[in-house]
Design a protein around this motif. Structure first.
Motif, PDB file in Angstrom:
ATOM      1  N   SER A 220       8.414  -0.903  -8.562  1.00 16.19           N
ATOM      2  CA  SER A 220       7.047  -0.370  -8.220  1.00 16.19           C
ATOM      3  C   SER A 220       6.076  -1.027  -8.969  1.00 16.19           C
ATOM      4  O   SER A 220       6.202  -1.277 -10.413  1.00 16.19           O
ATOM      5  CB  SER A 220       6.615   1.189  -8.576  1.00 16.19           C
ATOM      6  OG  SER A 220       7.702   1.890  -7.826  1.00 16.19           O
ATOM      7  N   PHE A 221       4.905  -1.489  -8.544  1.00 15.83           N
ATOM      8  CA  PHE A 221       3.458  -2.083  -9.106  1.00 15.83           C
ATOM      9  C   PHE A 221       2.212  -1.586  -8.805  1.00 15.83           C
ATOM     10  O   PHE A 221       2.241  -1.034  -7.669  1.00 15.83           O
ATOM     11  CB  PHE A 221       3.802  -3.561  -9.095  1.00 15.83           C
ATOM     12  CG  PHE A 221       3.782  -4.030  -7.656  1.00 15.83           C
ATOM     13  CD1 PHE A 221       2.499  -4.226  -7.010  1.00 15.83           C
ATOM     14  CD2 PHE A 221       4.996  -4.147  -6.894  1.00 15.83           C
ATOM     15  CE1 PHE A 221       2.571  -4.870  -5.865  1.00 15.83           C
ATOM     16  CE2 PHE A 221       4.688  -4.439  -5.687  1.00 15.83           C
ATOM     17  CZ  PHE A 221       3.755  -4.695  -5.061  1.00 15.83           C
ATOM     18  N   LYS A 222       1.314  -1.919  -9.321  1.00 17.50           N
ATOM     19  CA  LYS A 222      -0.096  -1.564  -9.085  1.00 17.50           C
ATOM     20  C   LYS A 222      -0.550  -2.969  -8.038  1.00 17.50           C
ATOM     21  O   LYS A 222      -0.420  -3.954  -8.398  1.00 17.50           O
ATOM     22  CB  LYS A 222      -0.982  -1.674 -10.305  1.00 17.50           C
ATOM     23  CG  LYS A 222      -1.217  -0.448 -10.991  1.00 17.50           C
ATOM     24  CD  LYS A 222      -1.355   0.775 -10.293  1.00 17.50           C
ATOM     25  CE  LYS A 222      -1.271   1.992 -11.043  1.00 17.50           C
ATOM     26  NZ  LYS A 222      -1.273   3.066 -10.557  1.00 17.50           N
ATOM     27  N   SER A 223      -1.115  -2.472  -7.026  1.00 13.57           N
ATOM     28  CA  SER A 223      -1.511  -3.499  -5.965  1.00 13.57           C
ATOM     29  C   SER A 223      -2.969  -3.709  -5.690  1.00 13.57           C
ATOM     30  O   SER A 223      -3.512  -4.551  -6.376  1.00 13.57           O
ATOM     31  CB  SER A 223      -0.824  -3.256  -4.507  1.00 13.57           C
ATOM     32  OG  SER A 223      -1.262  -2.170  -3.876  1.00 13.57           O
ATOM     33  N   GLY A 224      -3.486  -2.848  -5.116  1.00 13.19           N
ATOM     34  CA  GLY A 224      -5.094  -2.842  -4.867  1.00 13.19           C
ATOM     35  C   GLY A 224      -5.377  -2.306  -3.566  1.00 13.19           C
ATOM     36  O   GLY A 224      -4.721  -1.954  -2.725  1.00 13.19           O
ATOM     37  N   PHE A 225      -6.734  -2.140  -3.330  1.00 12.86           N
ATOM     38  CA  PHE A 225      -6.999  -1.323  -2.271  1.00 12.86           C
ATOM     39  C   PHE A 225      -7.264  -2.476  -0.945  1.00 12.86           C
ATOM     40  O   PHE A 225      -6.901  -2.062   0.172  1.00 12.86           O
ATOM     41  CB  PHE A 225      -8.384  -0.609  -2.399  1.00 12.86           C
ATOM     42  CG  PHE A 225      -8.860   0.427  -1.073  1.00 12.86           C
ATOM     43  CD1 PHE A 225      -8.271   1.291  -0.712  1.00 12.86           C
ATOM     44  CD2 PHE A 225      -9.956  -0.299  -0.466  1.00 12.86           C
ATOM     45  CE1 PHE A 225      -8.537   2.067   0.231  1.00 12.86           C
ATOM     46  CE2 PHE A 225     -10.272   0.512   0.645  1.00 12.86           C
ATOM     47  CZ  PHE A 225      -9.557   1.649   1.040  1.00 12.86           C
ATOM     48  N   ASP A 226      -7.774  -3.405  -1.245  1.00 12.70           N
ATOM     49  CA  ASP A 226      -7.917  -4.311  -0.159  1.00 12.70           C
ATOM     50  C   ASP A 226      -7.067  -5.274   0.073  1.00 12.70           C
ATOM     51  O   ASP A 226      -6.248  -5.448  -0.739  1.00 12.70           O
ATOM     52  CB  ASP A 226      -9.636  -5.249  -0.369  1.00 12.70           C
ATOM     53  CG  ASP A 226      -9.456  -6.311  -1.609  1.00 12.70           C
ATOM     54  OD1 ASP A 226      -9.096  -7.102  -1.573  1.00 12.70           O
ATOM     55  OD2 ASP A 226      -9.498  -5.699  -2.737  1.00 12.70           O
ATOM     56  N   ALA A 227      -6.864  -5.993   1.413  1.00 11.71           N
ATOM     57  CA  ALA A 227      -5.930  -6.655   1.436  1.00 11.71           C
ATOM     58  C   ALA A 227      -5.497  -7.933   0.755  1.00 11.71           C
ATOM     59  O   ALA A 227      -4.260  -8.169   0.373  1.00 11.71           O
ATOM     60  CB  ALA A 227      -5.988  -6.997   3.055  1.00 11.71           C
ATOM     61  N   ILE A 228      -6.553  -8.412   0.511  1.00 14.38           N
ATOM     62  CA  ILE A 228      -6.682 -10.028  -0.182  1.00 14.38           C
ATOM     63  C   ILE A 228      -5.794  -9.560  -1.869  1.00 14.38           C
ATOM     64  O   ILE A 228      -4.992 -10.082  -2.177  1.00 14.38           O
ATOM     65  CB  ILE A 228      -7.838 -10.515  -0.627  1.00 14.38           C
ATOM     66  CG1 ILE A 228      -8.344 -11.010   0.850  1.00 14.38           C
ATOM     67  CG2 ILE A 228      -7.669 -11.799  -1.388  1.00 14.38           C
ATOM     68  CD1 ILE A 228      -9.893 -11.526   0.793  1.00 14.38           C
ATOM     69  N   THR A 229      -6.484  -8.640  -2.584  1.00 16.38           N
ATOM     70  CA  THR A 229      -5.861  -8.046  -3.868  1.00 16.38           C
ATOM     71  C   THR A 229      -4.433  -7.615  -3.515  1.00 16.38           C
ATOM     72  O   THR A 229      -3.642  -8.154  -4.307  1.00 16.38           O
ATOM     73  CB  THR A 229      -6.862  -6.895  -4.116  1.00 16.38           C
ATOM     74  OG1 THR A 229      -8.336  -7.506  -4.578  1.00 16.38           O
ATOM     75  CG2 THR A 229      -6.461  -6.811  -5.656  1.00 16.38           C
TER      76      THR A 229
ATOM     77  N   ILE B  31       0.802  -1.312  -0.103  1.00 14.99           N
ATOM     78  CA  ILE B  31      -0.072  -0.058   0.140  1.00 14.99           C
ATOM     79  C   ILE B  31       0.962   1.243  -0.010  1.00 14.99           C
ATOM     80  O   ILE B  31       1.351   1.914   1.099  1.00 14.99           O
ATOM     81  CB  ILE B  31      -1.048   0.041   1.084  1.00 14.99           C
ATOM     82  CG1 ILE B  31      -1.866   1.226   1.142  1.00 14.99           C
ATOM     83  CG2 ILE B  31      -0.254  -0.106   2.473  1.00 14.99           C
ATOM     84  CD1 ILE B  31      -3.289   1.115   1.860  1.00 14.99           C
ATOM     85  N   SER B  32       1.351   1.660  -1.330  1.00 21.74           N
ATOM     86  CA  SER B  32       1.961   2.751  -1.292  1.00 21.74           C
ATOM     87  C   SER B  32       1.358   3.636  -2.199  1.00 21.74           C
ATOM     88  O   SER B  32       0.738   3.415  -3.411  1.00 21.74           O
ATOM     89  CB  SER B  32       3.561   2.381  -2.133  1.00 21.74           C
ATOM     90  OG  SER B  32       4.089   3.741  -2.383  1.00 21.74           O
ATOM     91  N   GLY B  33       0.601   4.841  -1.701  1.00 24.13           N
ATOM     92  CA  GLY B  33      -0.459   5.817  -2.571  1.00 24.13           C
ATOM     93  C   GLY B  33      -1.624   5.107  -2.789  1.00 24.13           C
ATOM     94  O   GLY B  33      -2.077   5.231  -3.758  1.00 24.13           O
ATOM     95  N   VAL B  34      -1.974   4.457  -1.796  1.00 22.16           N
ATOM     96  CA  VAL B  34      -3.198   3.607  -1.789  1.00 22.16           C
ATOM     97  C   VAL B  34      -3.271   2.201  -2.587  1.00 22.16           C
ATOM     98  O   VAL B  34      -3.625   1.424  -2.236  1.00 22.16           O
ATOM     99  CB  VAL B  34      -4.480   4.609  -2.112  1.00 22.16           C
ATOM    100  CG1 VAL B  34      -5.769   4.094  -1.853  1.00 22.16           C
ATOM    101  CG2 VAL B  34      -4.307   5.939  -1.251  1.00 22.16           C
ATOM    102  N   THR B  35      -3.363   2.404  -3.861  1.00 25.87           N
ATOM    103  CA  THR B  35      -3.451   1.299  -4.853  1.00 25.87           C
ATOM    104  C   THR B  35      -1.965   0.779  -5.539  1.00 25.87           C
ATOM    105  O   THR B  35      -2.043   0.224  -6.500  1.00 25.87           O
ATOM    106  CB  THR B  35      -4.306   1.314  -5.835  1.00 25.87           C
ATOM    107  OG1 THR B  35      -4.192   2.453  -6.759  1.00 25.87           O
ATOM    108  CG2 THR B  35      -5.688   1.636  -4.801  1.00 25.87           C
TER     109      THR B  35
END
Length: 179
Positions: free
Chosen positions: A137-146, A108-112
């Motif tokens: 760096s990569f796109k992660s997601g908002f919720d913990a599972i994602t 969670i860097s910069g929310v997503t």
């Protein structure tokens, strides 16, 4: 009250998960770079784990590489896989050891967004050494599972990027050159 019990049950069930990144996949670009480095030949023998590294991702659980490998074994194997695909691997030439001086991730860097930040100090049997660091760096997601699954999935490309930074370093050829 029933909703609270259900929510706590779900949290408990998900807190025990282990996120497992896919096996390392060789980078075509890294192989091409290695093939162009005529004096490079050898193997990566071992990398020492950093003194502190938390593999836990939020409340989801740890991120652990496939096949029961530690993070240091995963990175060492990745370097050797690249060398093998480029026909630059040899147990009879230069041997590289080293330390993972830093490894951390954020889901969670910069929310997503997220990142893997990895630094190495490498030492060769020819007496040369090299320090390298890379932040992927990569796109992660908002919720913990994602987000945690995306973080686990990003380990392989993060290591590909670390290897690319190592191969691009002006002193890499000297590190891998048989003296």
């Amino acid at each position: 009250m029933k909703n609270v019990v259900i929510a706590l049950s779900m949290l408990t069930l998900t807190a025990c998960s282990t996120m497992q990144p896919p096996r390392y996949s060789v980078s075509v670009d890294n192989v091409q770079t290695l093939k162009s480095l005529t004096e490079v030949k050898g193997e990566f023998v071992s990398l020492n784990e950093p003194a502190k590294f938390s593999s836990n991702c939020r409340l989801m659980g740890p991120i652990e590489p496939a096949d029961g490998l530690s993070i240091s074994q995963f990175i060492t194997k990745a370097f050797n896989d690249e060398l093998k695909m480029a026909d630059k691997y040899s147990k009879d030439e230069v041997k590289v050891t080293g330390d993972i001086t830093k490894i951390e991730f954020s889901s969670i860097s910069g929310v997503t967004s997220g990142y893997w930040d990895i630094s190495l100090n490498l030492k060769s049997t020819n007496g040369k050494s090299l320090a390298v660091n890379n932040k992927y760096s990569f796109k992660s997601g908002f919720d913990a599972i994602t987000a945690c699954n995306a973080t686990a999935d990003a380990l392989s490309p993060a290591v590909q990027d670390l290897i690319k930074a190592t191969l691009s370093h002006p002193e890499f050829t000297d590190l891998m050159k048989h003296s």
